[in-house]
Structure formats: structure tokens, C-alpha cells
Design a protein around this motif. Structure first.
Motif, short mmCIF file in Angstrom:
data_model
loop_
_atom_site.label_atom_id
_atom_site.label_comp_id
_atom_site.label_asym_id
_atom_site.label_seq_id
_atom_site.Cartn_x
_atom_site.Cartn_y
_atom_site.Cartn_z
N GLY A 57 50.26 43.08 44.74
CA GLY A 57 49.63 42.66 45.98
C GLY A 57 48.13 42.47 45.87
O GLY A 57 47.49 42.08 46.85
N PHE A 58 47.57 42.73 44.69
CA PHE A 58 46.11 42.64 44.52
C PHE A 58 45.76 41.90 43.24
O PHE A 58 46.50 41.96 42.25
CB PHE A 58 45.48 44.04 44.50
N ALA A 59 44.62 41.21 43.28
CA ALA A 59 44.08 40.52 42.10
C ALA A 59 42.85 41.28 41.63
O ALA A 59 41.95 41.56 42.43
CB ALA A 59 43.74 39.08 42.44
N LEU A 60 42.81 41.61 40.35
CA LEU A 60 41.72 42.39 39.77
C LEU A 60 40.81 41.48 38.95
O LEU A 60 41.29 40.65 38.16
CB LEU A 60 42.30 43.48 38.86
N LEU A 61 39.49 41.62 39.14
CA LEU A 61 38.54 40.98 38.24
C LEU A 61 38.48 41.86 36.99
O LEU A 61 38.07 43.02 37.06
CB LEU A 61 37.16 40.86 38.90
N GLU A 62 38.85 41.31 35.85
CA GLU A 62 39.12 42.14 34.68
C GLU A 62 37.91 42.83 34.08
O GLU A 62 38.06 43.80 33.37
CB GLU A 62 39.81 41.29 33.60
N HIS A 63 36.69 42.33 34.31
CA HIS A 63 35.51 42.94 33.69
C HIS A 63 35.13 44.21 34.46
O HIS A 63 34.64 44.16 35.57
CB HIS A 63 34.35 41.96 33.72
N HIS A 64 35.34 45.39 33.87
CA HIS A 64 34.97 46.65 34.53
C HIS A 64 34.66 47.73 33.50
O HIS A 64 35.31 48.79 33.48
CB HIS A 64 36.09 47.12 35.47
N PRO A 65 33.64 47.50 32.65
CA PRO A 65 33.32 48.52 31.63
C PRO A 65 32.52 49.69 32.17
O PRO A 65 32.37 50.70 31.48
CB PRO A 65 32.50 47.73 30.61
N PHE A 66 31.96 49.56 33.37
CA PHE A 66 31.09 50.60 33.91
C PHE A 66 31.79 51.29 35.09
O PHE A 66 32.94 51.67 34.96
CB PHE A 66 29.74 49.99 34.31
N GLY A 67 31.08 51.47 36.18
CA GLY A 67 31.66 52.17 37.31
C GLY A 67 32.02 51.26 38.48
O GLY A 67 32.35 51.75 39.56
N LEU A 68 31.96 49.94 38.28
CA LEU A 68 32.25 48.99 39.36
C LEU A 68 33.59 48.32 39.13
O LEU A 68 33.87 47.85 38.02
CB LEU A 68 31.15 47.93 39.43
N VAL A 69 34.38 48.24 40.20
CA VAL A 69 35.67 47.54 40.17
C VAL A 69 35.66 46.51 41.28
O VAL A 69 35.37 46.84 42.44
CB VAL A 69 36.85 48.51 40.34
N CYS A 70 35.98 45.25 40.94
CA CYS A 70 36.03 44.16 41.92
C CYS A 70 37.47 43.64 42.01
O CYS A 70 38.11 43.41 40.98
CB CYS A 70 35.10 43.03 41.53
N PHE A 71 37.94 43.42 43.23
CA PHE A 71 39.34 43.04 43.42
C PHE A 71 39.51 42.43 44.81
O PHE A 71 38.60 42.49 45.65
CB PHE A 71 40.25 44.26 43.27
N ARG A 72 40.69 41.86 45.07
CA ARG A 72 40.99 41.33 46.39
C ARG A 72 42.50 41.37 46.64
O ARG A 72 43.29 41.33 45.69
CB ARG A 72 40.49 39.89 46.52
#
Length: 488
Positions: A398-413
Motif C-alpha cells: 500500500g506504500f511506495a518507498l523512495l529507496e535512498h535512505h542511508p541516514f535517518g530520513l525515510v521518504c514514502f507515500r
């Protein structure tokens, strides 16, 4: 009539203030993360004018709870996931208190030698902790200085770059030719503001293409733009590469950008405001790739992710001469024997303003309290929590993840089934607004490829597994309330 606060009164009220802060830290989770007041509500609770007679500090403490606290968004809340962290640890707070108590104005070495020399040592310590190249240390031509923010750092770097480019002509006579800056669509907005402040002008900020997948700056396009501008009679001044962009923590190829800048005599500033401090961990030293090449200035913020409360930006230059040349003005009332000797640093020449606080004290307190081991543990905790959250999101259809997350930030929708992109984006924003209004957590958003993504930045000292799990549960609940995404 109230007189000056006596040392005894200061002890009494100071203990109350320290207790108040400690109590706040203990119960911060009991507050809604984002302030729930309406515009003007705090203003309406304040008297229209100042008191004629002193009211005593008890009244101040009482109104702190009554007036101020309802209007506070709690950046230290373990469910604060908006923007990037603004860590405020106990040692840093106490270091800030000591700085305020001493009341030092450290504009010159002579106005408090300890203020200057402790700062010099702390920037060298920090350079060592992060594994920065030796060219940034104070025992060579370069050195470091504490600034208010990364925005100030880039403005100062731009002034130094202008000085180096034209030998100070712009400072003496004004900018008479077109000068250009180079950024990407992901670069922080402070670059455009710096162009406005210096008189270069926002119209002369050139936007370099980015890789559509990684959002990293394209060095070949940078080269083409600089070449084009030189042919048109412009004077290229500075390019900014970013390590950990604000939007998504994209990482520009610093080494390749540096090679382009070196060929054209362009100053390269690296903005690593958020992600740079991750290099305290050996496994993240890759963020320094290219710094040993053609980088002229580098900035990162201990006040974001390294447990040092705002404001504390570390700026290093490989060569201090253009910086001092751009910013040094010496009226008679500042002349003194120590400065004239050339044996000391006067940090007033490394910043815009004349006055400066003793900010090195809080950095000293943090580094000594935590040690390298403790600082690494804090960074690793945020990275682990973010990686585990990304795994949950990536496994949810049900969610799309932006794959770049080497640090502490996660982007998704959320993946909104059957909705056009604009309606899907509006639905995502409604979910975010309801979550923030609930007080349970605080998120922000960005746009990538024209689509709205939620940003969840993890890194507060108190954030643990339970807080991230609770946030993910609430996000899924509010998404389901809005309308079932694909796969749910």
C-alpha cells in the motif's frame, strides 16, 4: 522597585529553572508534538505593554507554563519526525548555560583568549572525529569556525569566493559584471538567498541537472553551464555540492564536481549540514569522498544530529586567506597588540557580524561527555531505526518507498488506488495534516518527480523502537481513513 538579581537569588531561581528543564525532559512525551494553538493565541495572552515595576521571577516561571508552553512545538519529543533533528542534550544545555553565565563577547582573541582558542581546538577535534582532510585543520593554511547556521556558512563561503575571484574588487567597487553561482534543484534555498544578499542576484543562480533516479548533481551539465557562462562574459564564482540534501538526503558526486570547479577556477562549497556528522562512524566515512581534492569550504551542523543544541554550525576552509580578506575591517577601536602581532585568530574576521558568543563551550561539553563512542552510538541508533522503518514500508504494497535512505530520513507515500496523481497527492497531504493535528507525531513532506512524499526524519535522543512503530501504525491508520491504498 526590583534591583539586580543577587547571587543568592540567582542560585534559588537557577535551581528552579534547572529543575523545570529536567521535569520537561522527563514528561516531554505527554505534550502534543506540534503546538495546537491558533494564530494570535499566544499574542493575546501577553499584556499589550511592559510592566512599570519588576514582577519577580516567580511570575516569569508561572507564565512560562501558562503562556509559552501551549505555543511550543516540541522538537525534543521522541515522535518529532519533521525537518531534521535539532538535538538538545543535557551536556549541551549546561554548556550553553555556562556560556551565558560568563557573558563573553568573543569578537577578538584579546576580548577572551579562551573563547577563541577553545573554538580552534574544538573545530580541530571535530575534524578529527569526522575524518576530514588535514587541509581543514588550523595548523595549516585552513581552519574551522563556528557559525550560526549552514545558511550563514554558505554566505561566508560565497564572500570568500568573490574575494578570491576578483581580488576584492567586488567588495571595494561593487559587482559590475555578471557573476554566477551553480546549484541543483535539490540544493538548499540558502544559496539563492546568499546570491540576493551579496548582490549577485537570484537570476544568476544557475540550476544544474540532476540524475532522475539519485537526484545527484550532474557534473557534465555543470561543466557545460560554466563553459557557456564564461563564453557569454560572466564570472563563475561558486558551486555548491550537497551531501545529504534537505528534501531526500541525496548525495552529490563531490570529487567529480570538484574536478570541474578546479578546471574553471570556481570555488567549491560542500553543504553537509545534516549528513556530515554521520562520518563520526567509520562506516559512514564515504560521505567525505572528494573532500581531499578540490573542495574550498565544508560545513556541517552539530546542532542537527550530533547532540549539540542550536546554534552550532561547523565551517572549515582549506585556505583562510580569502575568507579573512573578504571580511576583515579594522577600525581604530579594535586595534590591539595581539591582533597586530599576527599570532592569534580573530574570529570576527571569519563571520558577518562583529560580536560572537562562546559557543565552543557547549561543543566541548558534548564531546567530552559522550566521547567518540557515545556520538557514534547516537548516529547508529537513528540509522538503524530508519532502516527498519524503510523495510516495513518497502514490504507494504500500500506504500511506495523512495529507496535512498542511508541516514535517518525515510521518504514514502501511499499508493492511492485509482486516483490521478494530483488527487493522490492531495490525499497524502490530508493524511499528513490530520496526523500533525492529532499531536501524536509530526511529519513534513517534499516533492520528487512531481509527486508528494512524506518525510520521516529520525534522530531525536529519546526516539526508540516503540516510537517509530507507533508512528508507522498511526500513518497506516490515517491512510486507511482517507481511503484504502492499493494492496490494503
Amino acid at each position: 522597585m526590583a534591583g539586580h538579581m543577587t547571587p543568592e537569588e540567582f542560585r534559588r531561581y537557577g535551581k528552579q529553572v534547572v529543575d523545570w528543564i529536567a521535569d520537561y525532559q522527563e514528561k516531554v512525551e505527554s505534550y502534543p508534538v506540534q503546538s495546537q494553538v491558533r494564530p494570535g493565541e499566544v499574542l493575546a495572552s501577553l499584556p499589550a505593554g511592559p510592566p512599570e515595576e519588576g514582577e519577580g521571577f516567580e511570575a516569569v516561571l508561572a507564565d512560562l507554563d501558562r503562556v509559552v508552553m501551549p505555543g511550543i512545538t516540541h522538537w525534543q519529543h521522541p515522535s518529532f519526525f519533521a525537518y531534521f533533528p535539532a538535538n538538545a542534550s543535557g551536556p549541551a544545555i549546561l554548556g550553553e548555560l555556562l556560556s551565558a553565565g560568563l557573558g563573553v563577547q568573543g569578537m577578538l582573541w584579546a576580548t577572551s583568549p579562551a573563547c577563541t582558542e577553545l573554538e580552534t581546538r574544538m573545530l580541530d577535534w571535530l575534524a578529527e572525529l569526522l575524518g576530514l582532510p588535514a587541509r581543514f585543520r588550523s595548523d595549516g593554511d585552513g581552519g574551522g569556525v563556528i557559525q550560526d547556521s549552514a545558511s550563514d556558512a554558505v554566505l561566508i563561503a560565497l564572500l570568500a569566493a568573490l574575494h578570491r575571484r576578483d581580488g576584492g574588487a567586488a567588495a571595494r567597487e561593487g559587482i559590475t559584471r555578471r557573476h554566477t553561482l551553480y546549484v541543483s534543484s535539490q540544493t538548499h534555498s540558502s544559496l539563492e538567498k546568499a546570491a540576493r544578499v551579496t548582490g549577485i542576484g537570484a537570476a544568476n543562480v544557475r540550476v544544474v541537472d540532476v540524475d532522475p533516479d539519485t537526484l545527484a548533481m550532474d557534473p557534465a551539465h555543470l561543466d557545460a553551464l560554466i563553459t557557456e557562462d564564461i563564453a557569454a562574459g560572466a564570472v563563475p564564482v561558486l558551486a555548491c555540492a550537497t551531501v545529504g540534501t534537505t528534501s531526500t538526503t541525496a548525495v552529490d558526486p563531490v570529487r567529480e564536481i570538484g574536478e570541474v570547479c578546479s578546471r574553471h577556477g570556481v570555488w567549491l562549497h560542500v553543504d553537509a549540514a545534516y549528513a556530515g556528522v554521520a562520518a563520526v562512524c567509520p562506516e559512514f566515512r564515504w560521505v567525505n569522498d572528494g573532500l581531499d581534492g578540490h573542495v574550498d569550504s565544508y560545513a556541517t551542523n552539530p546542532h542537527k544530529w550530533l547532540l549539540t543544541n542550536f546554534d552550532c554550525t561547523a565551517l572549515w576552509v582549506a585556505d583562510r586567506a580569502p575568507l579573512v580578506g573578504a571580511l576583515s575591517i579594522l577600525p581604530e577601536y579594535l586595534r590591539n597588540r595581539a591582533s597586530a602581532s599576527g599570532e592569534v585568530i580573530d574570529y570576527r574576521d571569519w563571520q558577518i557580524s562583529l560580536g560572537r558568543r562562546f559557543r565552543a563551550l557547549k561543543l566541548w561539553a558534548v564531546i567530552r561527555w559522550y566521547g567518540a563512542e557515545g556520538l557514534r552510538a547516537h548516529i547508529r541508533s537513528g540509522v538503524r531505526l530508519a532502516a527498519e522503518l524503510a523495510s516495513r514500508i518497502g514490504a507494504d504494497p500500500g506504500f511506495a518507498l523512495l529507496e535512498h535512505h542511508p541516514f535517518g530520513l525515510v521518504c514514502f507515500r501511499p499508493r492511492w488506488e485509482g486516483l490521478p496523481d494530483d488527487e493522490a497527492d492531495a490525499a497524502t497531504l490530508r493524511v499528513m495534516e490530520r496526523l500533525n493535528a492529532s499531536g501524536d507525531l509530526y511529519l513534513t513532506h517534499t516533492r520528487v518527480g512531481g509527486r508528494v512524499l512524506l518525510r520521516m526524519a529520525i534522530g531525536a535522543p529519546g526516539t526508540g523502537d516503540a516510537h517509530v512503530e507507533a508512528a508507522w501504525r498511526r500513518i497506516r491508520e490515517e491512510t486507511a481513513r482517507e481511503g484504502r491504498p492499493a494492496g490494503q
